[in-house]
Design a protein around this motif. Structure first.
Motif, PDB file in Angstrom:
ATOM      1  N   ILE A 112     -16.369 -76.864 100.719  1.00 29.17           N
ATOM      2  CA  ILE A 112     -15.924 -78.118 100.111  1.00 29.17           C
ATOM      3  C   ILE A 112     -17.182 -78.896  99.745  1.00 29.17           C
ATOM      4  N   ASN A 113     -17.473 -79.019  98.450  1.00 34.78           N
ATOM      5  CA  ASN A 113     -18.739 -79.657  98.065  1.00 34.78           C
ATOM      6  C   ASN A 113     -18.743 -81.163  98.320  1.00 34.78           C
ATOM      7  N   ASP A 114     -17.577 -81.796  98.310  1.00 37.48           N
ATOM      8  CA  ASP A 114     -17.491 -83.220  98.619  1.00 37.48           C
ATOM      9  C   ASP A 114     -16.382 -83.437  99.651  1.00 37.48           C
ATOM     10  N   PRO A 115     -16.750 -83.617 100.927  1.00 35.97           N
ATOM     11  CA  PRO A 115     -15.723 -83.777 101.965  1.00 35.97           C
ATOM     12  C   PRO A 115     -14.932 -85.064 101.851  1.00 35.97           C
ATOM     13  N   PHE A 116     -15.340 -85.960 100.925  1.00 35.62           N
ATOM     14  CA  PHE A 116     -14.613 -87.213 100.734  1.00 35.62           C
ATOM     15  C   PHE A 116     -13.923 -87.261  99.376  1.00 35.62           C
ATOM     16  N   PHE A 120      -9.227 -83.163  98.868  1.00 34.08           N
ATOM     17  CA  PHE A 120      -9.466 -82.667 100.222  1.00 34.08           C
ATOM     18  C   PHE A 120      -9.060 -83.714 101.253  1.00 34.08           C
ATOM     19  N   THR A 121      -9.400 -84.963 101.022  1.00 33.99           N
ATOM     20  CA  THR A 121      -9.053 -86.034 101.963  1.00 33.99           C
ATOM     21  C   THR A 121      -7.547 -86.135 102.150  1.00 33.99           C
ATOM     22  N   LYS A 122      -6.810 -86.044 101.046  1.00 29.74           N
ATOM     23  CA  LYS A 122      -5.351 -86.111 101.119  1.00 29.74           C
ATOM     24  C   LYS A 122      -4.796 -84.940 101.925  1.00 29.74           C
ATOM     25  N   MET A 123      -5.363 -83.748 101.713  1.00 25.44           N
ATOM     26  CA  MET A 123      -4.877 -82.565 102.424  1.00 25.44           C
ATOM     27  C   MET A 123      -5.216 -82.631 103.909  1.00 25.44           C
ATOM     28  N   VAL A 124      -6.355 -83.217 104.236  1.00 26.68           N
ATOM     29  CA  VAL A 124      -6.707 -83.403 105.646  1.00 26.68           C
ATOM     30  C   VAL A 124      -5.670 -84.302 106.330  1.00 26.68           C
ATOM     31  N   LYS A 125      -5.287 -85.377 105.669  1.00 26.98           N
ATOM     32  CA  LYS A 125      -4.286 -86.288 106.227  1.00 26.98           C
ATOM     33  C   LYS A 125      -2.938 -85.590 106.419  1.00 26.98           C
ATOM     34  N   THR A 153     -21.918 -88.060 109.273  1.00 32.13           N
ATOM     35  CA  THR A 153     -21.608 -88.491 107.902  1.00 32.13           C
ATOM     36  C   THR A 153     -20.533 -87.639 107.233  1.00 32.13           C
ATOM     37  N   THR A 154     -20.062 -86.581 107.895  1.00 31.77           N
ATOM     38  CA  THR A 154     -18.964 -85.786 107.327  1.00 31.77           C
ATOM     39  C   THR A 154     -17.651 -86.015 108.068  1.00 31.77           C
ATOM     40  N   LYS A 155     -17.640 -86.968 108.985  1.00 30.56           N
ATOM     41  CA  LYS A 155     -16.396 -87.264 109.698  1.00 30.56           C
ATOM     42  C   LYS A 155     -15.373 -87.896 108.757  1.00 30.56           C
ATOM     43  N   ALA A 156     -14.128 -87.532 108.953  1.00 31.09           N
ATOM     44  CA  ALA A 156     -13.048 -88.122 108.172  1.00 31.09           C
ATOM     45  C   ALA A 156     -12.754 -89.533 108.687  1.00 31.09           C
ATOM     46  N   ALA A 157     -11.814 -90.208 108.041  1.00 30.35           N
ATOM     47  CA  ALA A 157     -11.491 -91.585 108.410  1.00 30.35           C
ATOM     48  C   ALA A 157     -11.018 -91.699 109.856  1.00 30.35           C
ATOM     49  N   ASP A 158     -10.429 -90.624 110.390  1.00 29.58           N
ATOM     50  CA  ASP A 158      -9.948 -90.664 111.777  1.00 29.58           C
ATOM     51  C   ASP A 158     -11.039 -90.354 112.793  1.00 29.58           C
ATOM     52  N   GLY A 159     -12.275 -90.155 112.314  1.00 29.54           N
ATOM     53  CA  GLY A 159     -13.391 -89.911 113.210  1.00 29.54           C
ATOM     54  C   GLY A 159     -13.577 -88.467 113.614  1.00 29.54           C
ATOM     55  N   ASN A 160     -12.825 -87.550 112.999  1.00 30.19           N
ATOM     56  CA  ASN A 160     -12.903 -86.134 113.345  1.00 30.19           C
ATOM     57  C   ASN A 160     -13.574 -85.326 112.239  1.00 30.19           C
ATOM     58  N   ASN A 161     -14.037 -84.132 112.605  1.00 35.86           N
ATOM     59  CA  ASN A 161     -14.685 -83.223 111.654  1.00 35.86           C
ATOM     60  C   ASN A 161     -13.720 -82.123 111.238  1.00 35.86           C
ATOM     61  N   TYR A 162     -13.568 -81.973 109.929  1.00 39.81           N
ATOM     62  CA  TYR A 162     -12.668 -80.959 109.391  1.00 39.81           C
ATOM     63  C   TYR A 162     -13.435 -79.876 108.630  1.00 39.81           C
TER      64      TYR A 162
END
Length: 528
Positions: A112-116, A120-125, A153-162
């Motif tokens: 994933i070239n841009d983790p934000f 990708f962010t929507k799918m993580v949620k 710096t790659t943690k998602a909004a929930d503070g976890n690493n995906y």
């Protein structure tokens, strides 16, 4: 006789029923075993069997590594794996990634070239990817071999690493690389400001720095690609780096001490100044005329063919990507002719410590997910990672005085560096001094420049911060910004069109909401 017959019939029915039940049970067991085998990624479900894993990642090479590539086979043997790798060109990776994510048919390990990015962010949620946070500490190379800043710096909004960050040095971020031999030939100094850079670019276009008597050189090996929408400045590495040098930051946000809030980058007056600068540079022939249609690989080709004097890239890639081709065109070229600028206007970017992440979809069973993490962890061991650094003894390198001396040409022919786009290691522990004097001098220069950069480099203060409104509006907004900036630079729109657009941004309630959310996230992270 009749009673006996009835009794025998009942016995026969009972026996048949038992046999049917047993066949169903055995069939279910067989299906379950087959399912476990499939999920394990091995041929028999045994943890000692090779891990079968599908991978999708970037390749900068025109011809990607084949399935029977000798480097790949050696890595597979060392990691007890069987990899099915889908290599995708840099030029189209963004589009291909979005299509793959939307399809739901996602490889076991995907870059994933841009983790934000919004998709990708929507799918993580939605729970579409594994949260690997609870597992990281079980793998020493993942937990200790990747910078803490990359995990942060790659943690998602929930503070976890995906995903697993692909590490790179924070001092080795992409910045200006200039042809020092061209500077010397034209009696020019290394530029330290954007004004000085402009004069150098002018000379590179007008004063025949390659000495062939033809007006066939440009200054900036630049391009504008839709795949760079996540990049600072929304215009690609070269033009984005110039804009960042005006602003003094590579972030999309800047802290306003007076107002006590984050200000969206596009609202800053320095962006307007940089647009005027780039418009003048383009009209003066300082970058390719076909700027909008070029791809990354084509921009690199300009630099490789001795037709451009400045590019934005990482110092660590210069020898691998450019040097051999340049030496063929210009035999007098030396590695030290790649001169990385320390600062421009007192600015250079501090890297995030990563370049993309490796994510595992939640459709992968837990046991296989763990084996994939183990695969990456094992791959990061020096004795495994050096396979893609040096290749195979007798094929890609020879031992000379106890040191590996590799053939860059042979490594390139076998796509060795492509595998860095799956697993990369920084701060290599082994001795790589089996080099020529020219290579040693170049490495010393690069280390010196990176040490100087480290003293003044500026980090992206918004890295890892997220805005729910931003996720909704930025994909379309970024396209509008890129389109307008490109039109202004190419002279198709006047600079006043930017003024009008910025005013509309100031009054846009969504932009205001995004700014408020980003400011709140920034203050929360910094304990304000």
């Amino acid at each position: 006789m009749l009673n006996v017959g009835k009794r025998n019939t009942r016995n026969l029915i009972w026996i048949i029923s038992v046999m049917l039940v047993m066949s169903v049970v055995l069939s279910a067991c067989g299906s379950q075993k087959a399912e476990q085998t499939s999920k394990s990624g091995g041929s028999s479900g045994n943890a000692n069997d090779p891990l079968e894993v599908s991978i999708m990642t970037i390749t900068p090479s025109a011809v990607p590594a084949a399935d029977d590539n000798v480097i790949k086979r050696a890595i597979e043997k060392a990691t007890n794996s069987k990899m099915s790798i889908q290599w995708v060109s840099n030029n189209i990776y963004g589009d291909k990634l979005n299509l793959t994510l939307a399809s739901g048919d996602i490889p076991d390990l995907i870059m994933i070239n841009d983790p934000f990015g919004s998709t990708f962010t929507k799918m993580v949620k939605q729970g579409a990817f594994w949260d690997i946070t609870p597992y990281i500490q079980e793998y020493p190379n993942l937990s200790k071999g990747i910078p803490d800043t990359a995990w942060e710096t790659t943690k998602a909004a929930d503070g976890n690493n995906y995903g697993i960050p692909r590490p790179r040095p924070v001092t080795g971020d992409s910045f200006f690389i200039i042809r020092k031999d061209w500077l010397d030939k034209l009696n020019l100094q290394v530029p330290e400001t954007t004004d000085e850079l402009f004069e150098v670019m002018k000379a590179f276009v007008e004063q025949d720095p390659d000495g062939n008597g033809q007006p066939d050189t440009t200054a900036l090996a630049a391009y504008v690609s839709p795949d760079d929408l996540g990049w600072s400045g929304n215009l690609g590495p070269v033009l984005g780096a110039i804009e960042s040098s005006f602003i003094g930051s590579n972030s999309s946000w800047k802290w306003d001490e007076t107002e006590g809030k984050l200000v969206y980058r596009e609202l800053l007056p320095e962006v307007r100044e940089s647009l005027q600068y780039l418009t003048k540079a383009y009209s003066s022939g300082m970058m390719p005329e076909d700027l909008l249609s070029l791809k990354l690989t084509q921009a690199r080709e300009l630099f490789k063919r001795n037709q451009a004097g400045i590019i934005v890239d990482k110092t660590g890639t210069m020898r691998k990507i450019y040097a051999d081709d340049l030496k063929k065109v210009d035999p007098s070229f030396k590695y030290t002719d790649f001169y990385p600028l320390t600062n421009l206007n007192g600015y250079n970017p501090k890297g995030s410590g990563y370049n993309g992440i490796l994510a595992i979809p939640a459709s992968v069973p837990e046991e296989k997910m763990k084996r994939i993490l183990q695969l990456v962890d094992t791959w990061m061991n020096p004795e495994v990672f050096e396979i893609q650094q040096f290749g195979i003894e007798g094929t890609h390198y020879e031992m000379v005085d106890g040191k590996k001396v590799a053939s860059t040409e042979k490594l390139t022919a076998d796509n060795a560096s492509d595998f860095n786009h799956i697993v990369n290691v920084i701060n290599l522990p082994w001795d790589t001094t089996g080099e020529t004097e020219e290579e040693t001098q170049a490495n010393e220069l690069f280390k010196k420049v990176e040490a100087e950069r480290d003293k003044t480099s500026v980090a992206d203060l918004s890295a890892g911060l997220q805005s729910e409104t931003g996720q909704k509006i930025l994909p379309e907004l970024n396209k509008k910004i890129q389109d307008l900036k490109a039109k202004i630079i190419l002279g198709r729109e006047p600079i006043e069109a930017w003024d009008t657009f910025v005013e509309s941004l100031r009054n846009d309630p969504n932009v205001q909401a995004m700014s408020d959310e980003m400011t709140e996230a920034y203050k929360k992270r910094n304990g304000q």
